[in-house]
Design a protein around this motif. Structure first.
Motif, PDB file in Angstrom:
ATOM      1  N   GLN A   1       0.872  -1.171   0.000  1.00 61.96           N
ATOM      2  CA  GLN A   1       0.000   0.000   0.000  1.00 61.96           C
ATOM      3  C   GLN A   1       0.907   1.219   0.000  1.00 61.96           C
ATOM      4  O   GLN A   1       1.912   1.239   0.714  1.00 61.96           O
ATOM      5  CB  GLN A   1      -0.852   0.082   1.262  1.00 61.96           C
ATOM      6  N   ILE A   2       0.552   2.219  -0.786  1.00 63.39           N
ATOM      7  CA  ILE A   2       1.288   3.474  -0.791  1.00 63.39           C
ATOM      8  C   ILE A   2       0.368   4.543  -0.221  1.00 63.39           C
ATOM      9  O   ILE A   2      -0.772   4.687  -0.670  1.00 63.39           O
ATOM     10  CB  ILE A   2       1.711   3.880  -2.212  1.00 63.39           C
ATOM     11  N   PHE A   3       0.858   5.280   0.767  1.00 62.93           N
ATOM     12  CA  PHE A   3       0.135   6.403   1.330  1.00 62.93           C
ATOM     13  C   PHE A   3       0.934   7.649   0.990  1.00 62.93           C
ATOM     14  O   PHE A   3       2.133   7.720   1.301  1.00 62.93           O
ATOM     15  CB  PHE A   3       0.019   6.282   2.850  1.00 62.93           C
ATOM     16  N   VAL A   4       0.291   8.637   0.344  1.00 56.40           N
ATOM     17  CA  VAL A   4       0.981   9.856  -0.046  1.00 56.40           C
ATOM     18  C   VAL A   4       0.253  11.052   0.552  1.00 56.40           C
ATOM     19  O   VAL A   4      -0.929  11.272   0.286  1.00 56.40           O
ATOM     20  CB  VAL A   4       1.042  10.024  -1.583  1.00 56.40           C
ATOM     21  N   ASN A   5       0.987  11.813   1.387  1.00 59.89           N
ATOM     22  CA  ASN A   5       0.431  13.039   1.943  1.00 59.89           C
ATOM     23  C   ASN A   5       0.292  14.095   0.847  1.00 59.89           C
ATOM     24  O   ASN A   5       0.983  14.023  -0.170  1.00 59.89           O
ATOM     25  CB  ASN A   5       1.334  13.595   3.042  1.00 59.89           C
ATOM     26  N   PRO A   6      -0.559  15.098   1.044  1.00 57.22           N
ATOM     27  CA  PRO A   6      -0.737  16.145   0.034  1.00 57.22           C
ATOM     28  C   PRO A   6       0.563  16.875  -0.334  1.00 57.22           C
ATOM     29  O   PRO A   6       0.699  17.388  -1.440  1.00 57.22           O
ATOM     30  CB  PRO A   6      -1.728  17.115   0.680  1.00 57.22           C
ATOM     31  N   ASN A   7       1.538  16.884   0.581  1.00 55.44           N
ATOM     32  CA  ASN A   7       2.811  17.575   0.325  1.00 55.44           C
ATOM     33  C   ASN A   7       3.833  16.707  -0.402  1.00 55.44           C
ATOM     34  O   ASN A   7       4.946  17.150  -0.664  1.00 55.44           O
ATOM     35  CB  ASN A   7       3.402  18.099   1.639  1.00 55.44           C
ATOM     36  N   GLY A   8       3.493  15.449  -0.722  1.00 50.41           N
ATOM     37  CA  GLY A   8       4.400  14.556  -1.440  1.00 50.41           C
ATOM     38  C   GLY A   8       5.157  13.577  -0.567  1.00 50.41           C
ATOM     39  O   GLY A   8       5.820  12.674  -1.078  1.00 50.41           O
ATOM     40  N   ALA A   9       5.093  13.724   0.757  1.00 49.09           N
ATOM     41  CA  ALA A   9       5.716  12.738   1.647  1.00 49.09           C
ATOM     42  C   ALA A   9       4.949  11.424   1.492  1.00 49.09           C
ATOM     43  O   ALA A   9       3.738  11.434   1.273  1.00 49.09           O
ATOM     44  CB  ALA A   9       5.657  13.206   3.095  1.00 49.09           C
ATOM     45  N   TYR A  10       5.652  10.292   1.592  1.00 47.04           N
ATOM     46  CA  TYR A  10       4.944   9.032   1.411  1.00 47.04           C
ATOM     47  C   TYR A  10       5.514   7.907   2.258  1.00 47.04           C
ATOM     48  O   TYR A  10       6.645   7.964   2.730  1.00 47.04           O
ATOM     49  CB  TYR A  10       4.898   8.610  -0.054  1.00 47.04           C
ATOM     50  N   ARG A  11       4.674   6.888   2.429  1.00 44.23           N
ATOM     51  CA  ARG A  11       5.048   5.648   3.129  1.00 44.23           C
ATOM     52  C   ARG A  11       4.540   4.500   2.289  1.00 44.23           C
ATOM     53  O   ARG A  11       3.407   4.516   1.813  1.00 44.23           O
ATOM     54  CB  ARG A  11       4.421   5.601   4.510  1.00 44.23           C
ATOM     55  N   ILE A  12       5.382   3.473   2.140  1.00 50.45           N
ATOM     56  CA  ILE A  12       4.986   2.236   1.465  1.00 50.45           C
ATOM     57  C   ILE A  12       4.936   1.148   2.530  1.00 50.45           C
ATOM     58  O   ILE A  12       5.920   0.937   3.246  1.00 50.45           O
ATOM     59  CB  ILE A  12       5.988   1.851   0.362  1.00 50.45           C
ATOM     60  N   VAL A  13       3.799   0.486   2.638  1.00 47.96           N
ATOM     61  CA  VAL A  13       3.616  -0.573   3.630  1.00 47.96           C
ATOM     62  C   VAL A  13       3.569  -1.909   2.904  1.00 47.96           C
ATOM     63  O   VAL A  13       2.811  -2.084   1.943  1.00 47.96           O
ATOM     64  CB  VAL A  13       2.316  -0.355   4.437  1.00 47.96           C
ATOM     65  N   ASP A  14       4.387  -2.841   3.361  1.00 47.64           N
ATOM     66  CA  ASP A  14       4.421  -4.197   2.813  1.00 47.64           C
ATOM     67  C   ASP A  14       3.229  -4.959   3.380  1.00 47.64           C
ATOM     68  O   ASP A  14       3.025  -4.988   4.595  1.00 47.64           O
ATOM     69  CB  ASP A  14       5.731  -4.863   3.234  1.00 47.64           C
ATOM     70  N   LEU A  15       2.429  -5.568   2.530  1.00 48.58           N
ATOM     71  CA  LEU A  15       1.255  -6.298   2.985  1.00 48.58           C
ATOM     72  C   LEU A  15       1.572  -7.720   3.441  1.00 48.58           C
ATOM     73  O   LEU A  15       0.704  -8.396   3.994  1.00 48.58           O
ATOM     74  CB  LEU A  15       0.186  -6.317   1.888  1.00 48.58           C
ATOM     75  N   HIS A  16       2.806  -8.171   3.215  1.00 46.80           N
ATOM     76  CA  HIS A  16       3.214  -9.471   3.750  1.00 46.80           C
ATOM     77  C   HIS A  16       3.425  -9.317   5.258  1.00 46.80           C
ATOM     78  O   HIS A  16       3.891  -8.268   5.708  1.00 46.80           O
ATOM     79  CB  HIS A  16       4.521  -9.941   3.104  1.00 46.80           C
ATOM     80  N   PRO A  17       3.100 -10.334   6.038  1.00 51.38           N
ATOM     81  CA  PRO A  17       3.310 -10.239   7.478  1.00 51.38           C
ATOM     82  C   PRO A  17       4.764  -9.882   7.780  1.00 51.38           C
ATOM     83  O   PRO A  17       5.648 -10.358   7.099  1.00 51.38           O
ATOM     84  CB  PRO A  17       2.984 -11.650   7.983  1.00 51.38           C
ATOM     85  N   PRO A  18       5.014  -9.002   8.674  1.00 56.84           N
ATOM     86  CA  PRO A  18       4.119  -8.415   9.670  1.00 56.84           C
ATOM     87  C   PRO A  18       3.498  -7.089   9.245  1.00 56.84           C
ATOM     88  O   PRO A  18       3.079  -6.292  10.083  1.00 56.84           O
ATOM     89  CB  PRO A  18       5.042  -8.207  10.857  1.00 56.84           C
ATOM     90  N   GLN A  19       3.398  -6.824   7.976  1.00 57.76           N
ATOM     91  CA  GLN A  19       2.838  -5.596   7.420  1.00 57.76           C
ATOM     92  C   GLN A  19       3.557  -4.352   7.956  1.00 57.76           C
ATOM     93  O   GLN A  19       2.957  -3.427   8.467  1.00 57.76           O
ATOM     94  CB  GLN A  19       1.332  -5.511   7.659  1.00 57.76           C
ATOM     95  N   ALA A  20       4.846  -4.356   7.793  1.00 56.00           N
ATOM     96  CA  ALA A  20       5.700  -3.270   8.271  1.00 56.00           C
ATOM     97  C   ALA A  20       5.924  -2.238   7.168  1.00 56.00           C
ATOM     98  O   ALA A  20       5.642  -2.474   5.997  1.00 56.00           O
ATOM     99  CB  ALA A  20       7.047  -3.843   8.716  1.00 56.00           C
ATOM    100  N   THR A  21       6.460  -1.106   7.568  1.00 61.11           N
ATOM    101  CA  THR A  21       6.831  -0.076   6.604  1.00 61.11           C
ATOM    102  C   THR A  21       7.985  -0.593   5.756  1.00 61.11           C
ATOM    103  O   THR A  21       9.004  -1.038   6.283  1.00 61.11           O
ATOM    104  CB  THR A  21       7.243   1.217   7.324  1.00 61.11           C
TER     105      THR A  21
END
Length: 121
Positions: A77-97
């Motif tokens: 999953q990719i989460f992107v803030n309106p300012n362009g900062a982002y985090r990618i979360v791995d969906l494989h356990p343990p679902q970490a950043t």
């Protein structure tokens, strides 16, 4: 870990290569620039990997109250803030950043679920 959820060694190696490419990307100032950079880096590592553009139905985009956009991929999953900062979360356990990046102006990624209880619109 469930053997069916274990990644093949070549995928693990490709994901590590992707991190190196992400480190080399210019900082993004908005969600579109962040997603385009992620898409280009992903295709460089593996031409079969795709990151749908914002608004594309295959990306299952969701927008949180703070304006953060979530793009769903097959295994991330990719989460992107309106300012362009982002985090990618791995969906494989343990679902970490998997990876996180500040915006072009140096503002760190802010988790939209911390304040909205995960509600998306």
């Amino acid at each position: 870990m469930d053997p069916e959820r274990t990644r093949r060694p070549e995928i693990v190696q490709a994901l590590e290569a992707l991190k190196g490419l992400l480190d080399a990307l210019p900082d993004a100032g908005n969600p579109k620039a962040a997603i385009e950079g992620l898409a280009n880096a992903s295709r460089t590592v593996n031409p079969k990997w795709t990151v749908p553009p914002l608004g594309h139905p295959e990306g299952m985009n969701k927008t949180f109250p703070d304006g953060t956009i979530r793009v769903m991929l097959l295994a991330h999953q990719i989460f992107v803030n309106p300012n362009g900062a982002y985090r990618i979360v791995d969906l494989h356990p343990p679902q970490a950043t998997f990876y996180e990046r500040a915006s072009g102006s140096g503002i760190p990624f802010v988790d939209p679920m911390a304040e909205s209880n995960g509600a998306a619109v």
